[in-house]
Design an enzyme around this catalytic site. Structure first.
Site, short mmCIF file in Angstrom:
data_model
loop_
_atom_site.label_atom_id
_atom_site.label_comp_id
_atom_site.label_asym_id
_atom_site.label_seq_id
_atom_site.Cartn_x
_atom_site.Cartn_y
_atom_site.Cartn_z
N ILE A 158 -25.57 56.47 7.94
CA ILE A 158 -24.70 56.20 9.08
C ILE A 158 -23.33 56.84 8.86
O ILE A 158 -22.77 57.47 9.77
CB ILE A 158 -24.57 54.69 9.33
CG1 ILE A 158 -25.93 54.09 9.70
CG2 ILE A 158 -23.56 54.40 10.43
CD1 ILE A 158 -25.94 52.58 9.78
N SER A 186 -20.23 47.68 10.64
CA SER A 186 -21.18 47.42 9.56
C SER A 186 -21.44 45.93 9.40
O SER A 186 -22.43 45.41 9.93
CB SER A 186 -20.65 48.02 8.26
OG SER A 186 -21.59 47.87 7.21
N ARG A 187 -20.57 45.21 8.69
CA ARG A 187 -20.71 43.77 8.50
C ARG A 187 -19.32 43.14 8.56
O ARG A 187 -18.36 43.67 8.01
CB ARG A 187 -21.37 43.45 7.14
CG ARG A 187 -22.87 43.73 7.09
CD ARG A 187 -23.64 42.80 8.02
NE ARG A 187 -25.09 43.00 7.94
CZ ARG A 187 -25.79 43.81 8.72
NH1 ARG A 187 -25.13 44.54 9.63
NH2 ARG A 187 -27.09 43.91 8.61
N HIS A 200 -21.89 42.83 18.10
CA HIS A 200 -22.91 43.35 17.17
C HIS A 200 -23.99 44.14 17.92
O HIS A 200 -25.19 43.90 17.76
CB HIS A 200 -23.54 42.20 16.38
CG HIS A 200 -24.08 42.63 15.04
ND1 HIS A 200 -23.97 41.86 13.91
CD2 HIS A 200 -24.72 43.76 14.65
CE1 HIS A 200 -24.54 42.48 12.89
NE2 HIS A 200 -24.99 43.63 13.32
N GLN A 201 -23.54 45.09 18.70
CA GLN A 201 -24.47 45.85 19.54
C GLN A 201 -24.59 47.32 19.13
O GLN A 201 -25.28 48.09 19.81
CB GLN A 201 -24.04 45.77 21.01
CG GLN A 201 -22.75 46.54 21.33
CD GLN A 201 -22.36 46.44 22.79
OE1 GLN A 201 -21.76 45.45 23.21
NE2 GLN A 201 -22.68 47.46 23.57
N ALA A 202 -23.96 47.71 18.03
CA ALA A 202 -23.95 49.13 17.67
C ALA A 202 -25.36 49.69 17.51
O ALA A 202 -25.63 50.83 17.85
CB ALA A 202 -23.14 49.35 16.40
N GLU A 245 -19.48 35.42 12.70
CA GLU A 245 -20.18 35.65 13.97
C GLU A 245 -21.42 34.80 14.15
O GLU A 245 -21.87 34.59 15.28
CB GLU A 245 -20.56 37.12 14.11
CG GLU A 245 -21.65 37.60 13.17
CD GLU A 245 -21.93 39.09 13.33
OE1 GLU A 245 -23.10 39.44 13.57
OE2 GLU A 245 -21.00 39.90 13.23
N ASP A 260 -17.26 45.61 15.95
CA ASP A 260 -18.57 45.22 16.49
C ASP A 260 -19.16 44.06 15.71
O ASP A 260 -20.21 43.55 16.07
CB ASP A 260 -19.52 46.42 16.46
CG ASP A 260 -20.85 46.11 17.16
OD1 ASP A 260 -20.82 45.63 18.30
OD2 ASP A 260 -21.91 46.34 16.54
#
Length: 334
Positions: A156, A234-235, A296-298, A264, A259
């Site tokens: 990535i 990422s996280r 969190h939609q990447a 979350e 993201d």
């Protein structure tokens, strides 16, 4: 065999059903609830359970699954920091993940966040909906000639770097080992402290583990340029959110695109619009005009989700055949 899949979105459900139908041996029951301590009893009687990225697969949940007859947990994500692998081994469970899917989905979305905050796209869109066509406060910057700092240059990170190279940016990288493809693009690997201090755009592409938790901490934020852009796709645990909020209160940073968020779980992927929102930190974060938070939609493209599902189908087939693959995290009993 019927497979129970937790945390399935409406877009994902027909793809899962078609994939298992093509395989021809199994059916899948899709649930939109996440796998956690409250929902784990639903899996009683299911040998194979599939979980989503926000599942709670700690020891207590795995105990419930094992007691109910589950033998394979097939997670539909690359990350597995939510799984107690030691507990899975003790319980004799097989655990698999998806080790690869389109890196372009996440890299392209990271760039979408970067450019959205740089060019004030959300604010501009909200204005024009009210027929306010002024340009005040919408000025961004060219990316060409500026410095991109990429923390984590795996698949990535490399894809993100290629896009940065296309913009004509100077490239800085940080990782445990250089990626030759990134070096060929002109990337210079430096210590993370130098990267934080020098980069105009910083993007995070490292996994979450104890060594990387709060990689972007108060110290890192303090040395970043006041007009830097920070992107995390990422996280969430890579960023110390409380420290970030503190810096934003001081008026720092041209933009922040997130993201992911370290707390979350229990929030992202759910509709909280009709509730009193309990997370003051996230609520405050969203109010800053230079911050864009997505849920969190990447990874969420047709291509990537399709690859994730196909890998999950193969993971089930490998389990039933007694095979291991690069996706096997815990092989289960011999």
């Amino acid at each position: 065999m019927e497979i129970l899949a937790f945390g399935v979105t409406a877009d994902e459900e027909p793809l899962l059903e078609r994939a298992f139908a093509r395989e021809g041996r199994h059916e899948v029951r899709c649930l939109d609830v996440f796998l956690d301590e409250d929902t784990a009893p639903i899996a009683a009687g299911y040998e194979v359970v599939s979980s989503s990225v926000n599942a709670d697969l700690g020891g207590r949940v795995l105990n419930v699954l094992a007691a109910g007859g589950t033998r394979l947990v097939a997670q539909r994500s690359t990350g597995f920091n939510n799984i107690d692998l030691d507990a899975a081994r003790r319980l004799g469970l097989t655990v698999s993940r998806v080790s690869y899917y389109s890196p372009y989905s996440v890299a392209e979305f990271a760039w979408t966040l970067a450019m959205a905050v740089n060019r004030r796209i959300v604010r501009a869109s909200n204005r024009t909906r009210d027929f306010d066509f002024r340009l005040n406060g919408l000025m961004g910057r060219d990316m060409r000639g500026r410095t991109a700092g990429v923390l984590g240059t795996g698949k990535i990170g490399e894809a993100f770097t290629r896009i940065a190279h296309g913009f004509g940016m100077r490239l800085l990288g940080w990782d445990i080992a250089p990626n030759p493809a990134c070096v060929e693009l002109g990337m210079t690997y430096v210590e993370k402290e130098e990267l934080f201090a020098s980069a105009d755009l910083i993007s995070l592409h490292v996994p979450l583990m104890e060594a990387t938790r709060h990689l972007v901490d108060a110290g890192a934020l303090a040395v970043m340029k006041d007009d830097a852009i920070l992107v995390n796709s990422s996280r969430g645990g890579l960023v110390d959110t409380e420290a970030l909020v503190g810096e934003l209160r001081e008026g720092r940073f041209a933009g922040v695109g997130l993201d992911v968020y370290e707390a979350e779980a229990g929030v992202f992927f759910l509709d909280k619009s009709l509730e009193a929102f309990p997370d003051d930190t996230l609520a405050r974060l969203i109010t800053f005009p230079n911050v864009l938070v997505t849920s969190h939609q990447a990874y969420y493209t047709h291509d990537a989700v399709g690859q994730i599902i196909e890998a999950t189908v193969r993971n089930v087939a490998d389990y039933l055949a007694g095979r291991r693959s690069e996706n096997t995290l815990v092989p289960g009993p011999a």
